[in-house]
Enzyme design. Structure first.
Site, PDB file in Angstrom:
ATOM      1  CB  VAL A 104       1.037 -15.576  -7.321  1.00  0.00           C
ATOM      2  CG1 VAL A 104       0.153 -16.514  -8.139  1.00  0.00           C
ATOM      3  CG2 VAL A 104       0.465 -15.394  -5.919  1.00  0.00           C
ATOM      4  CB  CYS A 145       1.775   8.812  -7.662  1.00  0.00           C
ATOM      5  SG  CYS A 145       0.521   7.573  -7.878  1.00  0.00           S
ATOM      6  CB  SER A 168      -0.912   0.012   1.237  1.00  0.00           C
ATOM      7  OG  SER A 168      -1.720  -1.118   1.241  1.00  0.00           O
TER       8      SER A 168
END
Lengths: 463, 463
Positions: free
Chosen positions: B89, B52, B48
């Site tokens: 993954v 930017c 999180s």
């Protein structure tokens, strides 16, 4: 010789500021002097000036008066507009399509006939009918002459105590101006909080910020009298509870439509004493008369009712519409959503749409939410706190209004809500608006979207 | 004992940044751990964070990396999200509803089954396949690790010559960052002007402003090679025409959807290699799989076609929608209008909707107008010039796009157009928008309205 040549039409304009001269200019753009004669009457010395700029001239941000004049009388005359300054229209005679005007220098009166008439008589300041109101040192700030008179008083007064009566836009802007001039400023306000165009909970934030700026804010205080000293000059402002010593007093109580002429001529006035027009800005029931600017009432697109809003941006739009229509084109002014923005020093204050009491008054049920966010990404320098309040209709979720109080970057965010209101969006639709995002400009969720999310959730949970 | 008790569902999230963790957090808000188990895989060290914000961290406006982290792994775990960092993954098996993940420390692999899957694998930087691209001193700026590596290089390099490859948002923001760090900055750009998200005539204004800031802007230049010195470190960036000496090179060329896993699993990809979803952000044709953020394509509401836009604000909204839907609620993401805002020092750059070439590509005929105005009333201090370009459809007058280049107060004005685009307004309708006006905030005609007036007039006169 061609006898069937069309007679040259005459357009008469009453009032030489934003609405009137915008109308005259736009009509001139569309029709040349061979087709359309344009006569404009203005009782003052100036044309096309920014009354909204007066507080910044008084405060010193704008160095001189002439900067506020968008177009001088000479410029208008150079475009074949027959501008008659210091000439006051004293009667409108719709039956005979003529106006009577008095030259304020000579006192001479004469009638001028018109084919089309534009009434742009503006607004007059509210001056409470109490003793001392006309004492030297008590100033309104509606006209350039008012501004100059106030500056003259400030220059000639040694005392540094200023009292501003009224805490609306003009009041808080004048408080800033006087703080910038180095005055001790007290604002005496009839309402429970400053900025009654906001709900009181948001006005409270303005109150706190003003006190933080060193302005003394006195609420719930009705001015009963202006006290004067032996030579008749103002010395204090009296309320029921106490007196506030004052070397200068500025009235920022607001304005009413100046429709004395229109009323005498039997033209239709609305509940706020403003002229009533149709969407083309034509006075209702009068084919040849248009009206715009501070002397008309406008349709509030959110409440569906007429309002009076004295604001230069509306006056310019009205003038543009009137000039287009009187110049042979077609344009309409659909109405307003009630957007306004202002600042006191670095505090920005904005609103659009309905307050809680407006919604109650027109029978709309709503949910209200208030959120805190920041103007930029929280980690970016100078990210400043911002409070956004949003009202959305129950059941439908339709946006009803937004109020914003914050610092740099807060005020113009109200435009997001102004456009959404115009488009009839719901709070839920607003949550996915694709607004500009980058850390120096906004958090990832723009504060307006944060408010929309909360409002949409509240509407859902109460349905 | 009640044997019919509902089995606890498992939500698996691939990707621990904005979209993935917003989805996880929102799903957790709606369902408690007894109802829903949430497992999130993230191959990096962080969750999180604001990618930017990296240019502002590198440039020194943001003092340290942790300020960019909105929510730490510990905070997510405290909310009963089973977050597995440094775990990649490696396969998605939609038929058996499971994912295979590798612990990047131990190398161990294992399968995890899911009831619902969220793919939020983000984007990967475009790295041109040219010699020297992996040389020390050449840096991307997609991840916090990238940012730290660049800062380490800057700290360890005595030379002050920086070359930025690419002149899109990341490129110009990195140019600013490096200027702020005291570097001599050259931006090497393949296009004819910087900011290819603008039309070239508007990009030209950015070009001129960047040169005014002391940035050397090289257009129409394709990088052919990164030149290195004897120890393998970068020493210059080569184009066909010439070499640009460089002590450090930053790649700001843009990103592509990271959909390697999705492609291998047979999930539907669009023309830009992004995952295709429906409005609920569910992967098309896959009942139990959602996707959002930089790895998906989104519907452009203006062109009616799919686009790829890597932007944190969209990723957050996608995550919110996915979390609501996987948490048992209902939400949709209708699409974007393509709004973006950025800055280079005090130059603000914004755009929304279609450029000229976008409109051509989708068969829309338009009128384009460009106007000059100011951010505030012309007489107000610090009123700065602003250029607004507007595209409106021929015949209908429907707004198609707006581009703005200016100084303080220019960028976020694009939101007016973003909302108007979303609402399907015409330029003519926009001319009467009730936007916030006061001298410190806007001229009486907001620059966006000036553009709308001109566009509306051009549409009328060409109809």
């Amino acid at each position: 010789m061609n006898m069937s040549r069309t007679r040259r039409e005459r357009l008469v304009v009453i009032g030489g500021d934003a609405a009137g001269m915008s109308a005259a200019s736009q009509a001139r753009r569309l029709k040349n002097p061979d087709e359309l004669e344009i006569v404009a009457f203005e009782r003052g010395h100036f044309t096309s000036y920014s009354a909204c700029g007066i507080p910044y001239w008084v405060g010193g941000d704008v160095p001189d008066r002439d900067r506020l004049i968008a177009r001088t009388p000479e410029e208008h005359r150079a475009r074949d507009i027959d501008l008659r300054l210091r000439t006051e229209v004293t009667e409108v005679d719709p039956d005979r399509q003529r106006v009577r005007a008095r030259d304020l220098e000579s006192g001479a009166e004469s009638w001028t006939s018109y084919d089309k008439l534009v009434i742009a008589t503006g607004a007059r300041p509210i001056r409470p009918d109490i003793p001392g109101m006309d004492a030297p040192g008590v100033h309104g700030v509606q006209t350039l002459d008012d501004g100059q008179a106030l500056l003259d008083t400030l220059a000639g007064t040694r005392g540094r105590r200023a009292v501003v009566v009224g805490a609306g836009y003009i009041g808080v802007e004048m408080a800033e101006a006087l703080i910038n001039r180095g005055y001790e400023v007290t604002v005496v306000n009839r309402g429970s909080e400053p900025m009654s165009t906001l709900d009181p909970d948001m006005g409270r934030l303005v109150h706190e910020a003003m006190e933080g700026l060193g302005i003394t804010m006195v609420n719930d205080a009705e001015v009963t009298k202006i006290l004067t000293d032996d030579d008749g000059r103002v010395r204090a402002v009296a309320t029921e509870d106490r007196d506030f010593p004052a070397d200068v007093v500025v009235l920022g109580i607001g304005v009413r439509p100046e429709t004395t002429l229109a009323k005498a001529a039997g033209l239709p006035l609305g509940p706020h004493d403003g002229l009533l027009t149709d969407r083309s800005m034509r006075v209702r029931g009068h084919e040849n008369i248009w009206a715009g600017g501070d002397c008309v009432e406008v349709l509030d697109l959110v409440s569906g009712q007429e309002r009076h809003i004295a604001l230069g941006t509306h006056a310019n739009k009205h003038g543009q519409v009137i000039g287009t229509n009187t110049g042979g084109g077609y344009a309409t002014f659909p109405g307003v959503v009630g957007t306004a923005v202002s600042k006191v020093c670095d505090l920005e204050i904005a609103r659009t749409g309905l307050r809680e009491k407006d919604a109650h008054r027109v029978g709309l049920r709503f949910e209200a939410v208030t959120i805190e966010s920041t103007s930029r990404a929280g980690y970016y320098p100078d990210a400043s706190p911002m409070t956004v309040k949003m009202l959305a209709e129950q059941r439908t979720g339709r946006l009803l209004g937004v109020q914003i109080v914050g610092r740099e970057g807060a005020g113009k965010r109200v435009d997001i809500a102004a456009v959404a209101l115009t488009a009839g969006m719901t709070a839920d639709q607003m949550t996915t608006l694709d607004l500009g995002y980058a850390p120096p400009f906004s958090p990832v969720w723009d504060p307006v979207l944060v408010a929309a999310r909360k409002a949409a959730a509240k509407v859902r949970s109460s349905s």
